[in-house]
Design an enzyme around this catalytic site. Sequence first.
Site, mmCIF file in Angstrom:
data_model
loop_
_atom_site.group_PDB
_atom_site.id
_atom_site.type_symbol
_atom_site.label_atom_id
_atom_site.label_comp_id
_atom_site.label_asym_id
_atom_site.label_seq_id
_atom_site.Cartn_x
_atom_site.Cartn_y
_atom_site.Cartn_z
ATOM 1 N N GLU A 106 -88.538 29.139 -5.354
ATOM 2 C CA GLU A 106 -89.583 28.620 -6.229
ATOM 3 C C GLU A 106 -89.392 27.115 -6.396
ATOM 4 O O GLU A 106 -88.350 26.663 -6.877
ATOM 5 C CB GLU A 106 -89.535 29.305 -7.597
ATOM 6 N N ASP A 136 -94.221 27.013 -7.919
ATOM 7 C CA ASP A 136 -94.034 27.422 -9.314
ATOM 8 C C ASP A 136 -94.979 26.622 -10.210
ATOM 9 O O ASP A 136 -95.291 25.465 -9.929
ATOM 10 C CB ASP A 136 -92.582 27.183 -9.715
ATOM 11 N N GLU A 194 -97.194 34.578 -14.295
ATOM 12 C CA GLU A 194 -96.049 34.592 -15.196
ATOM 13 C C GLU A 194 -96.507 34.365 -16.642
ATOM 14 O O GLU A 194 -97.612 33.895 -16.892
ATOM 15 C CB GLU A 194 -95.019 33.534 -14.783
#
Length: 239
Positions: A106, A136, A194
């Site tokens: 990431e 990310d 996320e």
Amino acid sequence: PIVNTHTCQVNKIEALMRCPDLAGGFYNTEELIRNCEETSTIFDIDIAVLKQVNKDIEIIKQQCAVSELGISLNVSPNIFSCQSHVFNKWLFWLYELAQKTKVTLEITERALLNKSSTTLSVFRDFKKRGIEIAIDDFGVGYSSLITLVDFPISVIKIDRSFVKKLNKDETQYKQLINSIVTLADKLNLEVIAEGVEEAYQVNLLNKYGCHNLQGFYFSRALNKPDIIQYIRNPQWSDI
């Protein structure tokens, strides 16, 4: 853990490091990383994390009786411009890990600003070895859609700030997330959202076609014994 709501399984885990403070809590991660990057101690941390994950991943897979379990690692963009002997040591442990399990690195969009032939060559070598590159916090940094084509990107992680907006009647953010998932699908990229904390966020993301999710709705960060237990006994099958 990163879970797939289609299979109701943990398909990947993200390795995290926490540094305890004198008050019994933990140092702020962003501040800690910034200080470590300024003092170049971040390289020692990246290498130490890789060494530890090399030890832990086989134990976790064995005790969970799973043959496939991906591991995701955050990496400082500075590693790609550090001294060669440090970089080669980091590469050694990375390639060792890639022989044991599927690895995803990431990186923030800041790392993609460096479009040198050396960086591109390294990323392409990663792809040949089966090591995936994930952007990310996609959409909140130096976003440029051209990087999805210029670099061998495999995964987009939708930032938690977008997912949080699903809590409100924010039609534009819903459309934006839907567009990101659609774009990724057309480019054959995996999408992970996320910062998922609520059931209706799960339902909306699933509706848009995003089934790889991460956040407190499923679990907080876990130590090794707890992640083994969590993989053995999933808690999200009622979605």
